[in-house]
Structure formats: structure tokens, C-alpha cells
Design a protein around this motif. Structure first.
Motif, PDB file in Angstrom:
ATOM      1  N   VAL A  56      17.618 -31.541  24.496  1.00 33.55           N
ATOM      2  CA  VAL A  56      17.804 -31.559  23.043  1.00 33.55           C
ATOM      3  C   VAL A  56      18.702 -32.746  22.687  1.00 33.55           C
ATOM      4  O   VAL A  56      19.651 -33.061  23.423  1.00 33.55           O
ATOM      5  N   LEU A  57      18.361 -33.394  21.587  1.00 36.91           N
ATOM      6  CA  LEU A  57      19.116 -34.537  21.069  1.00 36.91           C
ATOM      7  C   LEU A  57      19.480 -34.207  19.627  1.00 36.91           C
ATOM      8  O   LEU A  57      18.602 -33.873  18.826  1.00 36.91           O
ATOM      9  N   ILE A  58      20.780 -34.283  19.305  1.00 37.38           N
ATOM     10  CA  ILE A  58      21.209 -33.906  17.948  1.00 37.38           C
ATOM     11  C   ILE A  58      22.028 -35.035  17.326  1.00 37.38           C
ATOM     12  O   ILE A  58      23.047 -35.453  17.893  1.00 37.38           O
ATOM     13  N   GLY A  59      21.612 -35.511  16.187  1.00 39.55           N
ATOM     14  CA  GLY A  59      22.408 -36.443  15.400  1.00 39.55           C
ATOM     15  C   GLY A  59      23.331 -35.635  14.503  1.00 39.55           C
ATOM     16  O   GLY A  59      22.860 -34.874  13.644  1.00 39.55           O
ATOM     17  N   ALA A  60      24.644 -35.779  14.734  1.00 40.34           N
ATOM     18  CA  ALA A  60      25.624 -34.937  14.019  1.00 40.34           C
ATOM     19  C   ALA A  60      26.720 -35.809  13.412  1.00 40.34           C
ATOM     20  O   ALA A  60      27.830 -35.906  13.943  1.00 40.34           O
ATOM     21  N   PRO A  61      26.423 -36.463  12.280  1.00 43.39           N
ATOM     22  CA  PRO A  61      27.463 -37.279  11.643  1.00 43.39           C
ATOM     23  C   PRO A  61      28.603 -36.401  11.129  1.00 43.39           C
ATOM     24  O   PRO A  61      28.392 -35.222  10.843  1.00 43.39           O
ATOM     25  N   MET A  62      29.779 -36.997  11.037  1.00 39.14           N
ATOM     26  CA  MET A  62      30.921 -36.246  10.477  1.00 39.14           C
ATOM     27  C   MET A  62      30.898 -36.372   8.960  1.00 39.14           C
ATOM     28  O   MET A  62      30.989 -37.479   8.413  1.00 39.14           O
ATOM     29  N   TYR A  63      30.762 -35.246   8.270  1.00 41.29           N
ATOM     30  CA  TYR A  63      30.863 -35.208   6.820  1.00 41.29           C
ATOM     31  C   TYR A  63      32.016 -34.272   6.465  1.00 41.29           C
ATOM     32  O   TYR A  63      31.974 -33.079   6.792  1.00 41.29           O
ATOM     33  N   ASN A  64      33.014 -34.819   5.814  1.00 39.30           N
ATOM     34  CA  ASN A  64      34.197 -34.024   5.445  1.00 39.30           C
ATOM     35  C   ASN A  64      34.720 -33.229   6.640  1.00 39.30           C
ATOM     36  O   ASN A  64      34.874 -32.009   6.587  1.00 39.30           O
ATOM     37  N   LEU A  65      34.923 -33.981   7.685  1.00 36.57           N
ATOM     38  CA  LEU A  65      35.556 -33.530   8.934  1.00 36.57           C
ATOM     39  C   LEU A  65      34.687 -32.652   9.822  1.00 36.57           C
ATOM     40  O   LEU A  65      35.064 -32.363  10.958  1.00 36.57           O
ATOM     41  N   THR A  66      33.519 -32.228   9.326  1.00 36.42           N
ATOM     42  CA  THR A  66      32.693 -31.373  10.184  1.00 36.42           C
ATOM     43  C   THR A  66      31.226 -31.794  10.117  1.00 36.42           C
ATOM     44  O   THR A  66      30.924 -32.924   9.724  1.00 36.42           O
ATOM     45  N   ILE A  67      30.331 -30.910  10.549  1.00 31.97           N
ATOM     46  CA  ILE A  67      28.916 -31.288  10.614  1.00 31.97           C
ATOM     47  C   ILE A  67      28.248 -31.134   9.245  1.00 31.97           C
ATOM     48  O   ILE A  67      28.726 -30.379   8.400  1.00 31.97           O
ATOM     49  N   PRO A  68      27.113 -31.825   9.018  1.00 30.74           N
ATOM     50  CA  PRO A  68      26.388 -31.630   7.763  1.00 30.74           C
ATOM     51  C   PRO A  68      25.961 -30.165   7.606  1.00 30.74           C
ATOM     52  O   PRO A  68      25.634 -29.489   8.587  1.00 30.74           O
ATOM     53  N   SER A  69      25.938 -29.692   6.374  1.00 26.29           N
ATOM     54  CA  SER A  69      25.590 -28.281   6.127  1.00 26.29           C
ATOM     55  C   SER A  69      24.172 -27.976   6.589  1.00 26.29           C
ATOM     56  O   SER A  69      23.857 -26.838   6.958  1.00 26.29           O
ATOM     57  N   THR A  70      23.309 -28.983   6.600  1.00 25.06           N
ATOM     58  CA  THR A  70      21.923 -28.758   7.052  1.00 25.06           C
ATOM     59  C   THR A  70      21.892 -28.416   8.544  1.00 25.06           C
ATOM     60  O   THR A  70      21.075 -27.612   8.987  1.00 25.06           O
ATOM     61  N   LEU A  71      22.781 -29.041   9.308  1.00 22.06           N
ATOM     62  CA  LEU A  71      22.842 -28.747  10.747  1.00 22.06           C
ATOM     63  C   LEU A  71      23.463 -27.369  10.964  1.00 22.06           C
ATOM     64  O   LEU A  71      23.050 -26.615  11.846  1.00 22.06           O
ATOM     65  N   LYS A  72      24.432 -27.019  10.135  1.00 23.84           N
ATOM     66  CA  LYS A  72      25.024 -25.675  10.235  1.00 23.84           C
ATOM     67  C   LYS A  72      23.949 -24.620   9.942  1.00 23.84           C
ATOM     68  O   LYS A  72      23.894 -23.567  10.605  1.00 23.84           O
ATOM     69  N   ALA A  73      23.083 -24.900   8.956  1.00 23.87           N
ATOM     70  CA  ALA A  73      22.022 -23.940   8.628  1.00 23.87           C
ATOM     71  C   ALA A  73      21.074 -23.768   9.819  1.00 23.87           C
ATOM     72  O   ALA A  73      20.642 -22.649  10.130  1.00 23.87           O
ATOM     73  N   TRP A  74      20.760 -24.864  10.500  1.00 25.24           N
ATOM     74  CA  TRP A  74      19.894 -24.762  11.697  1.00 25.24           C
ATOM     75  C   TRP A  74      20.579 -23.906  12.756  1.00 25.24           C
ATOM     76  O   TRP A  74      19.954 -23.014  13.342  1.00 25.24           O
ATOM     77  N   LEU A  75      21.863 -24.144  12.978  1.00 22.58           N
ATOM     78  CA  LEU A  75      22.593 -23.363  13.989  1.00 22.58           C
ATOM     79  C   LEU A  75      22.625 -21.884  13.613  1.00 22.58           C
ATOM     80  O   LEU A  75      22.460 -21.014  14.464  1.00 22.58           O
ATOM     81  N   ASP A  76      22.859 -21.589  12.332  1.00 20.36           N
ATOM     82  CA  ASP A  76      22.912 -20.182  11.909  1.00 20.36           C
ATOM     83  C   ASP A  76      21.578 -19.479  12.180  1.00 20.36           C
ATOM     84  O   ASP A  76      21.543 -18.269  12.418  1.00 20.36           O
ATOM     85  N   ASN A  77      20.491 -20.233  12.137  1.00 20.87           N
ATOM     86  CA  ASN A  77      19.183 -19.649  12.433  1.00 20.87           C
ATOM     87  C   ASN A  77      18.963 -19.453  13.927  1.00 20.87           C
ATOM     88  O   ASN A  77      18.396 -18.450  14.351  1.00 20.87           O
ATOM     89  N   VAL A  78      19.380 -20.414  14.739  1.00 14.99           N
ATOM     90  CA  VAL A  78      19.031 -20.329  16.173  1.00 14.99           C
ATOM     91  C   VAL A  78      20.038 -19.528  16.996  1.00 14.99           C
ATOM     92  O   VAL A  78      19.696 -19.077  18.085  1.00 14.99           O
ATOM     93  N   VAL A  79      21.258 -19.368  16.502  1.00 16.12           N
ATOM     94  CA  VAL A  79      22.225 -18.551  17.262  1.00 16.12           C
ATOM     95  C   VAL A  79      21.901 -17.087  16.982  1.00 16.12           C
ATOM     96  O   VAL A  79      22.119 -16.579  15.884  1.00 16.12           O
ATOM     97  N   LEU A  80      21.327 -16.423  17.952  1.00 19.30           N
ATOM     98  CA  LEU A  80      20.937 -15.019  17.792  1.00 19.30           C
ATOM     99  C   LEU A  80      21.456 -14.240  18.996  1.00 19.30           C
ATOM    100  O   LEU A  80      20.947 -14.394  20.116  1.00 19.30           O
ATOM    101  N   PHE A  81      22.478 -13.436  18.755  1.00 25.02           N
ATOM    102  CA  PHE A  81      23.037 -12.639  19.854  1.00 25.02           C
ATOM    103  C   PHE A  81      21.978 -11.669  20.371  1.00 25.02           C
ATOM    104  O   PHE A  81      21.261 -11.047  19.602  1.00 25.02           O
ATOM    105  N   GLY A  82      21.888 -11.600  21.690  1.00 23.01           N
ATOM    106  CA  GLY A  82      20.836 -10.780  22.299  1.00 23.01           C
ATOM    107  C   GLY A  82      19.628 -11.611  22.686  1.00 23.01           C
ATOM    108  O   GLY A  82      18.740 -11.144  23.380  1.00 23.01           O
ATOM    109  N   ARG A  83      19.567 -12.854  22.215  1.00 20.67           N
ATOM    110  CA  ARG A  83      18.460 -13.739  22.617  1.00 20.67           C
ATOM    111  C   ARG A  83      18.997 -15.104  23.063  1.00 20.67           C
ATOM    112  O   ARG A  83      18.978 -15.410  24.239  1.00 20.67           O
ATOM    113  N   THR A  84      19.466 -15.916  22.120  1.00 22.56           N
ATOM    114  CA  THR A  84      19.970 -17.241  22.527  1.00 22.56           C
ATOM    115  C   THR A  84      21.453 -17.199  22.893  1.00 22.56           C
ATOM    116  O   THR A  84      21.928 -18.067  23.624  1.00 22.56           O
ATOM    117  N   ALA A  85      22.173 -16.239  22.344  1.00 22.50           N
ATOM    118  CA  ALA A  85      23.629 -16.160  22.577  1.00 22.50           C
ATOM    119  C   ALA A  85      24.000 -14.802  23.157  1.00 22.50           C
ATOM    120  O   ALA A  85      23.195 -13.875  23.121  1.00 22.50           O
TER     121      ALA A  85
END
Ligand SMILES: Cc1cc2nc3c(=O)[nH]c(=O)nc-3n(C[C@H](O)[C@H](O)[C@H](O)COP(=O)(O)O)c2cc1C
Length: 216
Positions: free
Chosen positions: A91-120
Motif C-alpha cells: 500500500v502507498l499512501i500520500g498523506a500531506p500535513m493539513y493543520n498538523l494532521t492528515i487530510p479529513s478525506t484520509l481519516k474518512a478512509w481509515l474510519d471505514n477500513v479499521v474494523l475491529f474483528g476483521r482488520t483490527a
């Protein structure tokens, strides 16, 4: 044949984006090594994924047979994103710093893929997947710099990707990218240029190493 999941989140196009310039270099080297391979590209700036919703969240913890139509629809999106991650050899991720953290679009992707019991959690279905993060930033936040304590990109992504998902995470950090346009940073332009060159070289080297490792 290996599959690369390539995610970009910069709001700028490739010719104006520090992270996209480096993800592009990585991807081109990868494709040279794997002309028959597959690249799944998700551009989160132009095609954002939905924010996590109550339906998407609760569906992750209940029997699919009991899902309401709203839960089923929201969960289908999560499953598609999770399957892309699980299918990826790298996996390759472009993660620019926006206001000290990641873009909200990348956070939304993470919120979708982090699933306890499957990926986490105990399962970690993408465990061991090599993830290369291109963490571009306008300033510098490395150890010993005055802003070290404001670094919430690498700290955060290490926690989520390595600790939650069990991935093997590497960072490439093009920094001081604001130097050419901010007169107060004029003295830092040579450091910015060196950082950009180093990032492009690291991306090509890393892509080649990964391609060779996955082919072995
Ligand atoms: C909305 C926004 C917020 C930013 N916030 C920061 C910041 O907090 N710290 C920083 O060093 N640079 C910040 N920058 C500058 C970017 O990190 C810099 O332009 C970097 O090159 C972004 O990568 P990109 O060109 O791939 O988008 C910000 C840029 C934008 C557009």
C-alpha cells in the motif's frame, strides 16, 4: 502478480503536490517492475469516500442477516474498501500535513477500513502488509526541531496502521515544501530541495525493493 493499493489525499494536482510527485515516482517504479501487476488507485480528494455513519459503524458489529437496508448499503462501501486493502500486496499512501494532521478525506478512509474483528484487533486481516506513507509537510517537525511536539501525522498513522492494523509501515517525508513560496523560509530552500530529491530517491528505491521482495 502483485497488487499495489495507491491512495492520494492531497487537494492539489500532481504538478502542484509534493506528496503526489513522490507517490507518482513510487508508482512508476513499481509498474516498471510489475508491468503485469495491478494498481488500484483511490484519489480521495477527487472521489472522497463517505464519512463513517451510525449505520456503517453499527453494521460492523452485527450479523449481516439483521442489517437494515441503510446498514447494508453503508456496510457494502466499507467492505469494498476493506477488500481493496486485504487484496493489496503493498500500500502507498500520500498523506500531506493539513493543520498538523492528515487530510479529513484520509481519516474518512481509515474510519471505514479499521474494523475491529476483521482488520483490527486480534484478527488483523491485512497484518504484515507493507505500507509506505509519503508524509509531505510545509514545515519541519523532525526530532530536535522547534515544532517536534506538533507532529500528528507520523505519530497518528504509526498508531493506526502499525498498531491497529498490524502493517509494516515506512515513512518518506518531503518537508519544508512551503520554503519556495514563503519569504520567511527563504533560507530553507536548499534544505527543501535536498528533502525533495531524497524523497524521490527513497520512493524509487523502496518501490524497487518491495517489488523484488514480493516477486521472490
Ligand atoms: C489546508 C492546509 C493546511 C496546512 N497545514 C499545514 C501545517 O499545519 N503544517 C505544515 O507544515 N504545513 C501545512 N500545510 C502545507 C502542506 O503541508 C504542504 O503544502 C505540503 O506540501 C502538502 O502536501 P501536498 O503538496 O501533497 O498537498 C497546509 C496546507 C494546506 C493546504
Amino acid at each position: 502478480m502483485a497488487t499495489l493499493l495507491h491512495i492520494d489525499s492531497s487537494v492539489f494536482p500532481t504538478d502542484a503536490s509534493a506528496s503526489r510527485a513522490v507517490t507518482d515516482a513510487f508508482r512508476r517504479t513499481w509498474q516498471e517492475q510489475h508491468p503485469e501487476g495491478t494498481v488500484i488507485h483511490r484519489d480521495l480528494a477527487t472521489n472522497p469516500v463517505p464519512h463513517i455513519s451510525a449505520h456503517a459503524h453499527t453494521a460492523g458489529f452485527s450479523d449481516p442477516a439483521t442489517h437494515t437496508p441503510e446498514q447494508a448499503a453503508a456496510f457494502a462501501v466499507r467492505v469494498q474498501l476493506i477488500e481493496e486493502l486485504e487484496r493489496a500486496d503493498a500500500v502507498l499512501i500520500g498523506a500531506p500535513m493539513y493543520n498538523l494532521t492528515i487530510p479529513s478525506t484520509l481519516k474518512a478512509w481509515l474510519d471505514n477500513v479499521v474494523l475491529f474483528g476483521r482488520t483490527a484487533g486480534e484478527a488483523q486481516s491485512a497484518k504484515g502488509t507493507p505500507i509506505t506513507v509519503i508524509a509531505s509537510r510545509g514545515g519541519a517537525y523532525g526530532p530536535g526541531t522547534p515544532r517536534e511536539g506538533y507532529e500528528y501525522v507520523q505519530n497518528y498513522l504509526s498508531a493506526i496502521l502499525a498498531d491497529f492494523l498490524g502493517a509494516e509501515v515506512d515513512f518518506i517525508v518531503p518537508e519544508l515544501t512551503m520554503a519556495p513560496i514563503n519569504p520567511e523560509m527563504a533560507d530553507l530552500v536548499p534544505l527543501f530541495e535536498a528533502s525533495r530529491e531524497r524523497a524521490l530517491e527513497e520512493a524509487a528505491t523502496k518501490a524497487k525493493q518491495l517489488a523484488q521482495r514480493l516477486a521472490a
